[in-house]
Design a protein around this motif. Structure first.
Motif, mmCIF file in Angstrom:
data_model
loop_
_atom_site.group_PDB
_atom_site.id
_atom_site.type_symbol
_atom_site.label_atom_id
_atom_site.label_comp_id
_atom_site.label_asym_id
_atom_site.label_seq_id
_atom_site.Cartn_x
_atom_site.Cartn_y
_atom_site.Cartn_z
ATOM 1 N N VAL A 99 -4.672 -7.200 -11.835
ATOM 2 C CA VAL A 99 -5.416 -6.279 -12.689
ATOM 3 C C VAL A 99 -4.503 -5.734 -13.780
ATOM 4 O O VAL A 99 -3.273 -5.746 -13.646
ATOM 5 C CB VAL A 99 -6.011 -5.100 -11.874
ATOM 6 N N LYS A 100 -5.114 -5.280 -14.849
ATOM 7 C CA LYS A 100 -4.408 -4.573 -15.918
ATOM 8 C C LYS A 100 -5.101 -3.234 -16.093
ATOM 9 O O LYS A 100 -6.302 -3.180 -16.361
ATOM 10 C CB LYS A 100 -4.461 -5.365 -17.231
ATOM 11 N N ILE A 101 -4.340 -2.143 -15.919
ATOM 12 C CA ILE A 101 -4.925 -0.807 -16.016
ATOM 13 C C ILE A 101 -4.094 0.049 -16.965
ATOM 14 O O ILE A 101 -2.900 -0.181 -17.145
ATOM 15 C CB ILE A 101 -5.002 -0.113 -14.634
ATOM 16 N N PRO A 147 1.193 7.027 -22.701
ATOM 17 C CA PRO A 147 0.217 6.218 -21.962
ATOM 18 C C PRO A 147 0.765 4.810 -21.727
ATOM 19 O O PRO A 147 1.383 4.218 -22.616
ATOM 20 C CB PRO A 147 -0.995 6.189 -22.896
ATOM 21 N N LEU A 148 0.532 4.273 -20.528
ATOM 22 C CA LEU A 148 1.106 2.990 -20.126
ATOM 23 C C LEU A 148 0.022 1.963 -19.825
ATOM 24 O O LEU A 148 -1.092 2.313 -19.419
ATOM 25 C CB LEU A 148 1.977 3.169 -18.872
ATOM 26 N N LEU A 149 0.381 0.685 -20.005
ATOM 27 C CA LEU A 149 -0.441 -0.429 -19.523
ATOM 28 C C LEU A 149 0.335 -1.073 -18.378
ATOM 29 O O LEU A 149 1.487 -1.478 -18.560
ATOM 30 C CB LEU A 149 -0.695 -1.447 -20.618
ATOM 31 N N ILE A 150 -0.281 -1.138 -17.204
ATOM 32 C CA ILE A 150 0.386 -1.676 -16.019
ATOM 33 C C ILE A 150 -0.349 -2.919 -15.538
ATOM 34 O O ILE A 150 -1.564 -2.898 -15.323
ATOM 35 C CB ILE A 150 0.457 -0.623 -14.897
ATOM 36 N N THR A 151 0.401 -4.004 -15.381
ATOM 37 C CA THR A 151 -0.129 -5.242 -14.816
ATOM 38 C C THR A 151 0.420 -5.382 -13.404
ATOM 39 O O THR A 151 1.617 -5.184 -13.173
ATOM 40 C CB THR A 151 0.313 -6.457 -15.656
ATOM 41 N N GLY A 152 -0.440 -5.705 -12.449
ATOM 42 C CA GLY A 152 0.034 -5.834 -11.072
ATOM 43 C C GLY A 152 -1.031 -6.342 -10.136
ATOM 44 O O GLY A 152 -2.165 -6.619 -10.535
ATOM 45 N N GLY A 153 -0.650 -6.461 -8.872
ATOM 46 C CA GLY A 153 -1.579 -6.911 -7.844
ATOM 47 C C GLY A 153 -2.286 -5.740 -7.188
ATOM 48 O O GLY A 153 -1.657 -4.743 -6.832
ATOM 49 N N ALA A 154 -3.594 -5.850 -7.042
ATOM 50 C CA ALA A 154 -4.383 -4.778 -6.427
ATOM 51 C C ALA A 154 -4.379 -4.920 -4.911
ATOM 52 O O ALA A 154 -4.588 -6.016 -4.384
ATOM 53 C CB ALA A 154 -5.807 -4.818 -6.943
ATOM 54 N N GLU A 155 -4.108 -3.825 -4.226
ATOM 55 C CA GLU A 155 -4.224 -3.774 -2.759
ATOM 56 C C GLU A 155 -5.401 -2.867 -2.444
ATOM 57 O O GLU A 155 -5.316 -1.652 -2.614
ATOM 58 C CB GLU A 155 -2.937 -3.259 -2.126
ATOM 59 N N ILE A 156 -6.494 -3.464 -2.007
ATOM 60 C CA ILE A 156 -7.729 -2.724 -1.767
ATOM 61 C C ILE A 156 -7.882 -2.468 -0.276
ATOM 62 O O ILE A 156 -8.097 -3.386 0.509
ATOM 63 C CB ILE A 156 -8.959 -3.488 -2.298
ATOM 64 N N GLY A 157 -7.734 -1.214 0.134
ATOM 65 C CA GLY A 157 -7.887 -0.843 1.540
ATOM 66 C C GLY A 157 -9.248 -0.236 1.809
ATOM 67 O O GLY A 157 -10.102 -0.140 0.920
ATOM 68 N N ASP A 158 -9.455 0.192 3.059
ATOM 69 C CA ASP A 158 -10.747 0.780 3.431
ATOM 70 C C ASP A 158 -10.951 2.145 2.787
ATOM 71 O O ASP A 158 -12.059 2.514 2.422
ATOM 72 C CB ASP A 158 -10.847 0.915 4.955
ATOM 73 N N SER A 159 -9.859 2.932 2.662
ATOM 74 C CA SER A 159 -10.013 4.293 2.147
ATOM 75 C C SER A 159 -9.401 4.501 0.771
ATOM 76 O O SER A 159 -9.667 5.502 0.124
ATOM 77 C CB SER A 159 -9.378 5.284 3.138
ATOM 78 N N ALA A 160 -8.533 3.577 0.322
ATOM 79 C CA ALA A 160 -7.865 3.769 -0.975
ATOM 80 C C ALA A 160 -7.449 2.431 -1.552
ATOM 81 O O ALA A 160 -7.382 1.420 -0.853
ATOM 82 C CB ALA A 160 -6.659 4.683 -0.810
ATOM 83 N N PHE A 177 -6.331 5.684 -27.758
ATOM 84 C CA PHE A 177 -6.072 4.278 -27.417
ATOM 85 C C PHE A 177 -7.320 3.584 -26.886
ATOM 86 O O PHE A 177 -7.237 2.619 -26.133
ATOM 87 C CB PHE A 177 -4.945 4.183 -26.368
ATOM 88 N N HIS A 178 -8.482 4.089 -27.297
ATOM 89 C CA HIS A 178 -9.754 3.536 -26.807
ATOM 90 C C HIS A 178 -9.852 2.032 -27.046
ATOM 91 O O HIS A 178 -10.235 1.268 -26.155
ATOM 92 C CB HIS A 178 -10.912 4.264 -27.489
ATOM 93 N N ASP A 179 -9.501 1.596 -28.256
ATOM 94 C CA ASP A 179 -9.615 0.171 -28.593
ATOM 95 C C ASP A 179 -8.674 -0.675 -27.743
ATOM 96 O O ASP A 179 -9.041 -1.757 -27.267
ATOM 97 C CB ASP A 179 -9.307 -0.052 -30.073
ATOM 98 N N GLU A 180 -7.431 -0.204 -27.550
ATOM 99 C CA GLU A 180 -6.449 -0.955 -26.750
ATOM 100 C C GLU A 180 -6.891 -1.038 -25.288
ATOM 101 O O GLU A 180 -6.724 -2.076 -24.640
ATOM 102 C CB GLU A 180 -5.067 -0.284 -26.836
ATOM 103 N N ILE A 181 -7.459 0.040 -24.762
ATOM 104 C CA ILE A 181 -7.918 0.049 -23.371
ATOM 105 C C ILE A 181 -9.050 -0.959 -23.180
ATOM 106 O O ILE A 181 -9.076 -1.708 -22.200
ATOM 107 C CB ILE A 181 -8.354 1.475 -22.955
ATOM 108 N N GLU A 182 -9.992 -0.986 -24.126
ATOM 109 C CA GLU A 182 -11.101 -1.945 -24.036
ATOM 110 C C GLU A 182 -10.601 -3.384 -24.165
ATOM 111 O O GLU A 182 -11.119 -4.292 -23.513
ATOM 112 C CB GLU A 182 -12.125 -1.663 -25.133
ATOM 113 N N ARG A 183 -9.588 -3.584 -24.988
ATOM 114 C CA ARG A 183 -9.120 -4.933 -25.306
ATOM 115 C C ARG A 183 -8.205 -5.504 -24.228
ATOM 116 O O ARG A 183 -8.287 -6.691 -23.903
ATOM 117 C CB ARG A 183 -8.392 -4.889 -26.650
ATOM 118 N N PHE A 184 -7.330 -4.677 -23.649
ATOM 119 C CA PHE A 184 -6.271 -5.219 -22.799
ATOM 120 C C PHE A 184 -6.443 -4.957 -21.300
ATOM 121 O O PHE A 184 -5.785 -5.611 -20.491
ATOM 122 C CB PHE A 184 -4.910 -4.666 -23.247
#
Length: 458
Positions: free
Chosen positions: A296-298, A349-362, A272-279
């Motif tokens: 983010v989309k991961i 394999p999944l594509l997940i769209t969501g909000g990123a929570e960026i903490g100090d350690s994770a 799924f290399h192409d889909e990962i790069e594209r989406f």
């Protein structure tokens, strides 16, 4: 003391510096300067002092520490540049107990063009080792294989030569140290691939191998009903492996991951290399660098799943998602969980769209949408362009291609690009019953017939 802080106020300033919180630092700026002036410090000097504290909060090292870091950074950079395979093997050994770091190191090896080989009972040491310019996985990395068992295998191999096949291994290695569970793991991760027998056949024939040898077989005892030597290949002396098909790629990788905790010979995301790069917007390794609360989309595969209940009793889930570079936690709230729960229990394999929570350690993600990469590929591709050889393919190739097309009927249009005389290329479009479904299986069969990547997706 200089600014007449209490112990509690001083600790609050320390936290503000450590956490790099500008709103708290602004509050302490005025307090510190006022306190220092009241304590007899010149206003200009008081402001300069707080400015130094604020600057140190950005990133502060003492000089001896900086010098030591610089020296180590130079040494490691030199080793990685001049001895890349040896350096990465050492790094993998050092981080063997840390799954996230190991995933990251394996991804780094791929970027550097260093091939990582699965464990092998005839080549592997306990730790990662260098074999012919490649890195061989260590036997100690295989789940359920203790250090005593590893030492026993290596000692027997060094003393009496390499193992001929599965039966030879079972005959020579003490069954109390290397039990059935250990042998299953070794087969599933590829440690007996040198026999050139299918992993599925070795796995299915394991019971017969153990029965022939006996759980307490003495390797020095002559078996009057058996051969004096054990040859290579699938026959394995007295052992006849069942004639069954090899596991498909998905099953092989699943069992490999089960035995090692990592994918070595391939990865479910590779196709799924192409889909990962594209989406996607980022890889998991880069997630901590994203802006907090940003969308983010991961892409990744579910490594583990925990189902929880809210205070109202509704089901929700927390999953660990893994890609080729790392892993992260994804929180799935009840409404979304009810809609996508079947997707979380498979290997898709999944594509997940969501909000990123960026903490100090994770970093983690609060999911809003989840879909499979395969459905995304099927929905997004409208046309497949096939490159045919100059002058046109033979009738036999066209007939084989027609058979492949008929096996995968769908809604996607086919266009052929054919080279003609004079170096020109002609586009030929076909419609109706020649439309296909753009799945990985179809593309793999086309690759097998026309050559690698003889297609483009639009």
């Amino acid at each position: 003391v200089l600014a007449k802080y209490t112990m509690g106020e001083a600790d609050e300033l320390r936290k503000a510096v450590g956490k790099k919180k500008p709103e708290l630092m602004a509050k302490h700026n005025a307090k510190f300067v006022e306190g220092a002036i009241a304590n007899g410090v010149e206003p200009k000097m008081a402001k300069k002092l707080f400015g130094l504290i604020d600057k140190f909060g950005g990133y502060g090292f003492n000089k001896s520490h900086s010098a030591a870091y610089a020296m180590i950074a130079y040494q490691t950079a030199y080793l990685k540049s001049h001895y890349p395979v040896e350096f990465m093997a050492s790094l993998l050994t050092q981080d063997m107990g840390n799954q996230d770091k190991t995933i990251k190191n394996i991804a780094e090896c791929r970027v550097m063009g260093i091939e990582i080989l699965p464990p092998d009972v005839n080549e592997s040491q306990a730790d990662f080792s260098v074999v012919g310019g490649k890195i061989r996985f260590g036997l100690a990395a295989v789940k359920n294989v203790g250090l005593k068992a590893v030492e026993l295998v290596i000692e027997e191999r060094d003393s009496h030569g390499p193992f001929g096949d599965l039966l030879d291994f079972c005959r020579r290695v003490n069954g109390s140290k290397v039990n059935r569970r250990v042998l299953e793991g070794l087969i599933q991760c590829g440690a007996f691939d040198f026999t050139e027998a299918y992993r599925s056949r070795l796995f299915a024939g394991l019971d017969d191998a153990l029965r022939i040898c006996g759980s307490n077989h003495d390797p020095n005892q002559l078996n009057m009903f058996g051969p004096l030597s054990f040859g290579n290949g699938e026959s394995g002396g007295l052992l006849e492996l069942p004639e069954i098909a090899e596991w498909n790629e998905t099953e092989t990788l699943r069992r490999e991951k089960e035995a090692l905790g990592f994918y070595i010979t391939g990865h479910p995301l590779a196709s799924f290399h192409d889909e990962i790069e594209r989406f996607t917007t980022c890889l998991l390794h880069d997630l901590p660098a994203q802006k907090d609360k940003s969308q983010v989309k991961i892409a990744g595969i579910v490594e583990s799943l925990k189902i929880k209940r809210t205070k109202r009793g509704d089901k929700m889930a927390v999953i660990h998602l893994e890609d080729l570079t790392g892993s992260t936690e994804v929180v799935i709230f009840p409404d979304l969980f009810a809609a996508v729960s079947p997707l979380l229990k498979g290997d898709e394999p999944l594509l997940i769209t969501g909000g990123a929570e960026i903490g100090d350690s994770a970093a983690k993600i609060l999911a809003k949408e989840i879909e499979t990469l395969s459905s995304l590929k099927l929905n997004s591709v409208k046309t497949i362009l096939l490159h045919l050889e100059s002058g046109g393919p033979s009738r036999e190739v066209l007939e084989d291609l027609r058979d492949i097309v008929f096996r995968y009927p769908g809604e996607c249009k086919l266009i052929f690009k054919v080279g003609v005389r004079g170096g020109e290329e002609v586009m030929v479009s076909v419609h109706g019953r020649f439309n296909v479904i753009p799945c990985n299986e179809f593309l793999a069969e086309v690759d097998g017939l026309l050559g690698h990547r003889a297609w483009e997706l639009f």
